[in-house]
Design an enzyme around this catalytic site. Structure first.
Site, mmCIF file in Angstrom:
data_model
loop_
_atom_site.group_PDB
_atom_site.id
_atom_site.type_symbol
_atom_site.label_atom_id
_atom_site.label_comp_id
_atom_site.label_asym_id
_atom_site.label_seq_id
_atom_site.Cartn_x
_atom_site.Cartn_y
_atom_site.Cartn_z
ATOM 1 C CB SER A 147 -43.646 -181.093 -15.337
ATOM 2 O OG SER A 147 -43.853 -181.141 -14.180
ATOM 3 C CE1 TYR A 160 -43.410 -184.299 -12.552
ATOM 4 C CE2 TYR A 160 -44.835 -186.420 -12.793
ATOM 5 C CZ TYR A 160 -45.094 -185.058 -13.145
ATOM 6 O OH TYR A 160 -45.587 -184.458 -13.640
HETATM 7 P P1 NAP Z 1 -53.943 -188.101 -11.841
HETATM 8 O O1 NAP Z 1 -54.383 -187.636 -10.997
HETATM 9 O O2 NAP Z 1 -52.834 -188.867 -11.183
HETATM 10 O O3 NAP Z 1 -54.426 -188.805 -12.807
HETATM 11 C C1 NAP Z 1 -53.138 -189.347 -14.356
HETATM 12 C C2 NAP Z 1 -53.993 -190.627 -15.098
HETATM 13 O O4 NAP Z 1 -53.272 -190.619 -16.143
HETATM 14 C C3 NAP Z 1 -54.938 -191.472 -14.603
HETATM 15 O O5 NAP Z 1 -56.262 -191.116 -15.147
HETATM 16 C C4 NAP Z 1 -54.120 -193.007 -14.556
HETATM 17 O O6 NAP Z 1 -54.781 -193.611 -14.378
HETATM 18 C C5 NAP Z 1 -53.476 -192.498 -16.058
HETATM 19 N N1 NAP Z 1 -52.821 -193.112 -16.248
HETATM 20 C C6 NAP Z 1 -51.569 -193.436 -15.317
HETATM 21 N N2 NAP Z 1 -50.543 -194.413 -16.183
HETATM 22 C C7 NAP Z 1 -50.836 -194.693 -17.120
HETATM 23 C C8 NAP Z 1 -50.653 -195.790 -18.155
HETATM 24 N N3 NAP Z 1 -49.760 -196.509 -18.232
HETATM 25 N N4 NAP Z 1 -51.421 -195.850 -19.263
HETATM 26 C C9 NAP Z 1 -52.909 -195.345 -19.392
HETATM 27 N N5 NAP Z 1 -53.561 -194.368 -18.775
HETATM 28 C C10 NAP Z 1 -52.264 -194.164 -17.506
HETATM 29 O O7 NAP Z 1 -52.936 -186.969 -12.719
HETATM 30 P P2 NAP Z 1 -52.663 -185.336 -12.686
HETATM 31 O O8 NAP Z 1 -51.811 -184.533 -11.958
HETATM 32 O O9 NAP Z 1 -53.974 -185.273 -14.117
HETATM 33 O O10 NAP Z 1 -52.049 -185.236 -14.173
HETATM 34 C C11 NAP Z 1 -51.867 -185.547 -15.565
HETATM 35 C C12 NAP Z 1 -50.512 -184.744 -16.156
HETATM 36 O O11 NAP Z 1 -50.229 -183.536 -15.492
HETATM 37 C C13 NAP Z 1 -49.261 -185.755 -16.142
HETATM 38 O O12 NAP Z 1 -49.074 -186.224 -17.243
HETATM 39 C C14 NAP Z 1 -48.472 -185.323 -14.481
HETATM 40 O O13 NAP Z 1 -47.095 -186.055 -15.144
HETATM 41 C C15 NAP Z 1 -49.079 -183.727 -16.040
HETATM 42 N N6 NAP Z 1 -48.648 -182.533 -14.766
HETATM 43 C C16 NAP Z 1 -49.299 -183.000 -13.032
HETATM 44 C C17 NAP Z 1 -49.249 -181.691 -12.165
HETATM 45 C C18 NAP Z 1 -50.257 -181.195 -11.142
HETATM 46 O O14 NAP Z 1 -49.801 -180.363 -10.355
HETATM 47 N N7 NAP Z 1 -51.099 -182.569 -10.509
HETATM 48 C C19 NAP Z 1 -48.286 -180.218 -12.806
HETATM 49 C C20 NAP Z 1 -47.674 -180.821 -14.084
HETATM 50 C C21 NAP Z 1 -48.166 -181.993 -15.087
HETATM 51 P P3 NAP Z 1 -55.402 -194.648 -13.201
HETATM 52 O O15 NAP Z 1 -55.935 -193.504 -12.619
HETATM 53 O O16 NAP Z 1 -56.173 -195.384 -13.916
HETATM 54 O O17 NAP Z 1 -54.080 -194.867 -12.853
HETATM 55 C C1 GCO Z 2 -44.026 -182.923 -6.990
HETATM 56 C C2 GCO Z 2 -45.242 -182.267 -8.027
HETATM 57 C C3 GCO Z 2 -45.064 -182.157 -9.715
HETATM 58 C C4 GCO Z 2 -46.165 -181.189 -9.784
HETATM 59 C C5 GCO Z 2 -45.744 -180.823 -11.795
HETATM 60 C C6 GCO Z 2 -45.066 -179.655 -11.157
HETATM 61 O O1 GCO Z 2 -44.080 -184.274 -6.821
HETATM 62 O O2 GCO Z 2 -43.536 -181.851 -6.843
HETATM 63 O O3 GCO Z 2 -46.016 -183.478 -8.286
HETATM 64 O O4 GCO Z 2 -43.817 -182.796 -10.346
HETATM 65 O O5 GCO Z 2 -46.685 -182.879 -10.822
HETATM 66 O O6 GCO Z 2 -45.180 -181.488 -11.800
HETATM 67 O O7 GCO Z 2 -45.065 -179.249 -12.345
#
Ligand code: NAP
Ligand code: GCO
Length: 266
Positions: A147, A160
């Site tokens: 992230s 986080y």
């Molecule tokens: P999301 O839409 O919230 O999806 C997260 C997924 O992880 C969902 O399918 C959720 O399942 C699953 N999950 C949560 N807890 C779990 C557990 N204990 N065991 C198995 N599965 C679990 O998140 P996203 O935005 O796609 O993010 C995916 C990854 O990218 C995460 O690691 C997040 O930190 C990272 N990330 C996101 C962003 C962003 O801006 N979106 C940026 C940087 C990094 P349920 O729906 O059943 O809870």
């Molecule tokens: C926040 C956002 C970020 C993104 C991501 C950025 O609240 O700042 O959720 O943390 O999820 O991790 O890279």
């Protein structure tokens, strides 16, 4: 002579955790397009069934398993089941993750521990479960989804940021410990991506204007837009493929330039 086949994943089994939708689903569809067999998990059968329907709609026959990444016994049993039913896992994408946006002084130790458990302990548990099979096969790819918060802090995301900072270093440690076994462990650091996880940060205001955080991110991103799961597809295929066999311990930031930019003057 460079062969584009080095980007192909034919014959490979890819486990993408938490990939019913969102970033994980986006990356999994790309790994499938490159030839991989897709396996994913989610925390309950309803979520897995929704994920299977999403993959089917995308023309992909995926394999879904109910398992919580924090449950070590459950993960070990599920990986054994996958190895029996689908095959040894060649590619692991540690994608499952949560965020809790709470000011630190209001955040309970349990809230903090819950985020660390899923976002850092989970990737450790799943990586530890798949590594023996990779070592036996003589190759493996582990991609940890880090992230911006692996590098930067911000208010309300202490758990986080601590987890994602730790995940960056776990990535470097797996690289260090298993490089000789021809296993490459890298991270992808997405910028701000439009998924359910960030939906609260993009909600339209009562007057129809953009959420202040939405405006903030647009100003902080040279690309002047939020990312999409599709922006992560090429980087995921690259790090999952033979094209990246000498890339190890690297965090590939896919952020539209946020980390390089001081931000647009208000
Ligand atoms: P999301 O839409 O919230 O999806 C997260 C997924 O992880 C969902 O399918 C959720 O399942 C699953 N999950 C949560 N807890 C779990 C557990 N204990 N065991 C198995 N599965 C679990 O998140 P996203 O935005 O796609 O993010 C995916 C990854 O990218 C995460 O690691 C997040 O930190 C990272 N990330 C996101 C962003 C962003 O801006 N979106 C940026 C940087 C990094 P349920 O729906 O059943 O809870
Ligand atoms: C926040 C956002 C970020 C993104 C991501 C950025 O609240 O700042 O959720 O943390 O999820 O991790 O890279």
């Amino acid at each position: 002579m460079f062969d584009m086949k080095s980007f192909r994943l034919d014959g490979k089994v890819a486990l993408v955790t938490g990939a019913s939708y969102g970033i994980g689903f986006g990356m999994a569809t790309a790994l499938s397009a490159a030839g991989a067999t897709i396996v994913f998990n989610d925390i309950n059968q309803e979520a897995v069934d929704k994920g299977l329907a999403n993959y089917k709609e995308a023309g992909i026959t995926a394999h879904g398993y109910v398992c919580d990444v924090t449950d070590e016994d459950g993960i070990n049993a599920t990986v054994a089941k996958i190895e029996k039913e689908v095959g040894i896992i060649d590619i692991l994408v540690n994608n499952a993750g949560i965020i809790k946006r709470i000011p630190m002084l209001e955040m309970t130790a349990k809230d903090f521990r819950d985020v660390i458990d899923i976002d850092l302990n989970g990737p450790f548990i799943v990586a530890k479960a798949v590594l023996p099979g990779m070592i036996k096969k003589g190759h493996g790819k582990i991609i940890n989804i880090c992230s911006m918060m692996s590098e930067l802090g911000r208010e309300t995301v202490s758990g986080y940021a601590a987890a994602k900072g730790g995940l960056k270093m776990l990535t470097k440690n797996i690289c260090s410990e298993f490089g000789e076994a021809n296993i490459q462990c890298n991270g992808i650091g997405p910028g701000y991506i439009a998924t359910p996880q960030t939906a609260p940060l993009r909600e339209k205001q009562a007057d129809g204007s953009k959420h202040p955080f939405d405006q903030f991110i647009i100003a902080k991103t040279p690309a002047a837009r939020w990312g999409t799961p599709e922006d992560l597809q090429g980087p995921a295929v690259f790090l999952a493929s033979d094209a990246s066999n000498f890339v190890n311990g690297h965090i590939l930031y896919v952020d539209g330039g946020i980390l390089a930019y001081i931000g647009k003057q208000p």
